[in-house]
Design an enzyme around this catalytic site. Structure first.
Site, PDB file in Angstrom:
ATOM      1  N   GLU A  25      -3.649 -10.744   3.702  1.00 27.50           N
ATOM      2  CA  GLU A  25      -4.797 -10.253   4.832  1.00 27.50           C
ATOM      3  C   GLU A  25      -5.750 -11.150   4.787  1.00 27.50           C
ATOM      4  O   GLU A  25      -6.219 -11.432   6.137  1.00 27.50           O
ATOM      5  CB  GLU A  25      -5.139  -8.666   4.513  1.00 27.50           C
ATOM      6  CG  GLU A  25      -4.085  -7.567   4.882  1.00 27.50           C
ATOM      7  CD  GLU A  25      -3.248  -7.313   3.948  1.00 27.50           C
ATOM      8  OE1 GLU A  25      -2.474  -6.389   3.791  1.00 27.50           O
ATOM      9  OE2 GLU A  25      -3.221  -7.865   2.835  1.00 27.50           O
ATOM     10  N   GLU A  29       0.851  -1.120   0.034  1.00 32.05           N
ATOM     11  CA  GLU A  29      -0.103  -0.058  -0.042  1.00 32.05           C
ATOM     12  C   GLU A  29       0.793   1.288   0.083  1.00 32.05           C
ATOM     13  O   GLU A  29       0.472   2.220  -0.531  1.00 32.05           O
ATOM     14  CB  GLU A  29      -1.002  -0.062   1.249  1.00 32.05           C
ATOM     15  CG  GLU A  29      -2.041  -1.266   1.183  1.00 32.05           C
ATOM     16  CD  GLU A  29      -2.685  -1.341   2.299  1.00 32.05           C
ATOM     17  OE1 GLU A  29      -4.212  -1.230   2.134  1.00 32.05           O
ATOM     18  OE2 GLU A  29      -2.323  -1.517   3.546  1.00 32.05           O
TER      19      GLU A  29
END
Length: 267
Positions: free
Chosen positions: A137, A117
């Site tokens: 995740e 990210e």
């Protein structure tokens, strides 16, 4: 070095290096240190370009510090409100809406989770050939909501983004380049040489012009074409307006006509 972040200046370029063994996991303090570094880039008129990289050649960043999350040091629910991650949101860049100076990501190893990210928040991505990207995740019962959900489906085909988000499969640097996710893939020994050469080339441009590019693109993203033109020609884009009447714009045109190198000063 402050909280796992090393900052050095090289002319008009600010180099930011993550160095928090073993995997450059980003906790609150490190996020604040990254935010401070990007704020320095934003606020110092003598700095025109930034590079973000990491120590070694194994991992760029594994993202969120899950040990800190598990210990209670960091919270999951409303994490963006319950802790101070510093200027620019998580990792100092994922929600940095005021940094108009370009940032180059020199990706030296695995780019995972929140590290991915952070990379997605950069303007140019250069990856060593052994780099892989991943979003692990889902098996943890969480989602990458500090930028991957928001940015990845805009950068690569939607179904490929969903494959990474839902199945956690890794993408090689070569595949990322095919999709345009990274700009260039290089030998690991050449990574910083290439990143610095790109930064130096950009730093040779008029700073208000290159900052206008980021400012305008951020303002018009996802806007219909006619509205994008109207947005750009309004009075809200301060840097773009400064560029139009700047000394540098006159200098650039004069230098072209006079067949000489321009002397840009950032005003």
């Amino acid at each position: 070095m402050t909280k796992g972040v090393e900052v050095s200046r090289r002319g008009r370029v600010l180099e930011i290096k993550m160095n928090r063994p073993k995997v450059n996991a980003i906790n609150i303090e490190m996020s604040q240190a990254l935010g401070a570094a990007f704020a320095e880039l934003r606020d110092d008129p003598e700095l025109w370009v930034g590079i973000i990289t990491a120590e070694g050649d194994r991992i760029f960043s594994a993202g969120w510090d899950l040990k800190a999350l598990n210990s209670g040091e960091m919270q999951l629910d409303n994490w963006w409100e319950t802790a101070d991650y510093g200027e620019g949101g998580f990792a100092g860049l994922t929600e940095n809406w005021k940094l108009n100076k370009p940032v180059i990501a020199a990706l030296n190893g695995l780019v995972i989770g929140g590290g991915f990210e952070l990379a997605l928040s950069c303007d140019l991505l250069i990856a060593a050939e052994h780099v892989e990207f991943g979003l692990p995740e889902m098996p943890l019962g969480i989602v990458p909501d500090a930028g991957a959900l928001q940015r990845l489906p805009r950068r690569i085909p939607y179904n490929i983004a969903m494959e990474m988000l839902l199945m956690g499969r890794r993408m090689t640097a070569k595949e990322a380049a095919r999709y345009g996710l990274v700009n260039k893939v290089v030998r690991k020994d050449d990574l910083m040489t290439v990143a610095r050469a790109w930064a130096d080339q950009i730093a040779g441009s008029a700073p208000l012009a290159m900052q206008s590019v980021k400012e305008v693109l951020r303002a018009i993203e996802c806007r219909p074409l006619e509205h994008a033109f109207a947005e750009m020609r309004g009075d809200q884009l301060e840097t773009y307006r400064q560029m139009l009447k700047s000394e540098d714009s006159a200098e650039g045109v004069a230098a072209f006509v006079e067949k000489r190198a321009p002397n840009f000063k950032g005003r």
